[in-house]
Design an enzyme around this catalytic site. Structure first.
Site, PDB file in Angstrom:
ATOM      1  CE  LYS A  13     -15.624 -16.558 -34.012  1.00 41.59           C
ATOM      2  NZ  LYS A  13     -16.833 -16.417 -34.877  1.00 41.59           N
ATOM      3  NE  ARG A  88     -12.202 -14.019 -38.695  1.00 47.20           N
ATOM      4  CZ  ARG A  88     -12.637 -13.303 -37.659  1.00 47.20           C
ATOM      5  NH1 ARG A  88     -12.094 -13.402 -36.487  1.00 47.20           N
ATOM      6  NH2 ARG A  88     -13.659 -12.499 -37.832  1.00 47.20           N
ATOM      7  NE  ARG A 123     -22.969  -9.635 -33.207  1.00 45.33           N
ATOM      8  CZ  ARG A 123     -21.946 -10.311 -33.725  1.00 45.33           C
ATOM      9  NH1 ARG A 123     -21.233 -11.094 -32.951  1.00 45.33           N
ATOM     10  NH2 ARG A 123     -21.657 -10.206 -34.995  1.00 45.33           N
ATOM     11  NE  ARG A 156     -19.513  -6.811 -34.538  1.00 48.90           N
ATOM     12  CZ  ARG A 156     -18.857  -7.974 -34.489  1.00 48.90           C
ATOM     13  NH1 ARG A 156     -18.670  -8.571 -33.330  1.00 48.90           N
ATOM     14  NH2 ARG A 156     -18.384  -8.524 -35.581  1.00 48.90           N
ATOM     15  NE  ARG A 167     -18.720 -10.078 -39.808  1.00 48.39           N
ATOM     16  CZ  ARG A 167     -19.620  -9.950 -38.826  1.00 48.39           C
ATOM     17  NH1 ARG A 167     -20.693  -9.210 -39.001  1.00 48.39           N
ATOM     18  NH2 ARG A 167     -19.425 -10.558 -37.676  1.00 48.39           N
TER      19      ARG A 167
END
Ligand code: AP5
Length: 211
Positions: A13, A88, A123, A156, A167
């Protein structure tokens, strides 16, 4: 045009939001980036928000909804905005309706869970801007550094296996019901195969927005 990007954590996203912002001039609003900024601030909320981020659970609606609605009322959203990470859960979706915020297009970036783990573990993020890279699939020009500012990239803290698992379970329980919620609304809902390369996904998104 007001647009929502929906999809699992790590679906791409944030990566695609950057292209959409550039190509279509929409204000790019990432509630994840907003919350990371709050957690780094000296405000009273910082410690509280940090606890949610590091555990992979959702920041409570009473903290996030008002902040988001205020953000959408800023001038740069007058010609359209893109929501990355909001809503969300169903209550957040209904909060947009209650605030009379209309949505024209929902793009659902669909991907299998197996892909997500490798995406998130590779990432690297430029914290100040939210720009995200991948060490293999979307590397920065200079390893470890942001292309635009030259500042260091970070891994992160919620991109570790235990928090990723949490998550994902939050996504299935709370966020996935939004797919039906939006499919049943009078707006354009388009599913994009997010397992393809960054460029192919970008092209599909461009076509969907322009059609
Ligand atoms: P947030 O920051 O929104 O995290 P998320 O939804 O879990 O999404 P991610 O940022 O992890 O993934 P992404 O889909 O943007 O993927 P990306 O483009 O980076 O939220 C973090 C936390 O904030 C939440 O857990 C919660 O606590 C809180 N929060 C946020 N919004 C909230 C809300 N509304 N209510 C309550 N709490 C909220 O891509 C991932 C990786 O893959 C990158 O390395 C990228 O380079 C790579 N990649 C991207 N596309 C491709 C591709 N096509 N092929 C190969 N690699 C790719």
């Amino acid at each position: 045009m007001n647009l929502i990007l929906l999809g699992m954590p790590g679906a791409g996203k944030g990566t695609q939001a950057e292209f959409i912002q550039k190509d279509f001039g929409l204000a790019n609003i990432s509630t994840g980036a907003m919350m990371r900024e709050v957690s780094r601030s000296k405000s009273e909320l910082a410690t509280k928000v940090q606890l949610y981020l590091s555990s992979g659970t959702l920041v409570p609606n009473e903290i996030i909804v008002e902040m988001l609605v205020e953000r959408i009322q800023q001038d740069d959203c007058l010609d359209g905005f893109l929501l990355d990470g909001f809503p969300r859960n169903l209550d957040q979706g209904k909060a947009l309706d209650n605030a009379n915020i209309s949505i024209d297009l929902v793009l659902y970036l669909s991907i299998k869970e197996e892909e997500i783990i490798s995406r998130m573990s590779g990432r690297r993020v430029h914290l100040a801007s939210g720009r995200s890279y991948h060490i293999m699939h979307n590397p920065p020009k200079k390893e470890g550094f942001d292309d635009i500012t030259g500042e260091a990239l970070i891994h992160r803290e919620d991109d570790n296996p235990k928090v990723i698992k949490k998550r994902l379970s939050v996504y299935y329980n709370e966020t996935e019901p939004l797919l039906e919620f939006y499919k049943n609304k009078n707006l354009k809902f388009i599913e994009i195969d997010a397992s393809k390369s960054v460029d192919v996904v970008t092209d599909s998104i461009r076509q969907s927005i322009s059609s």
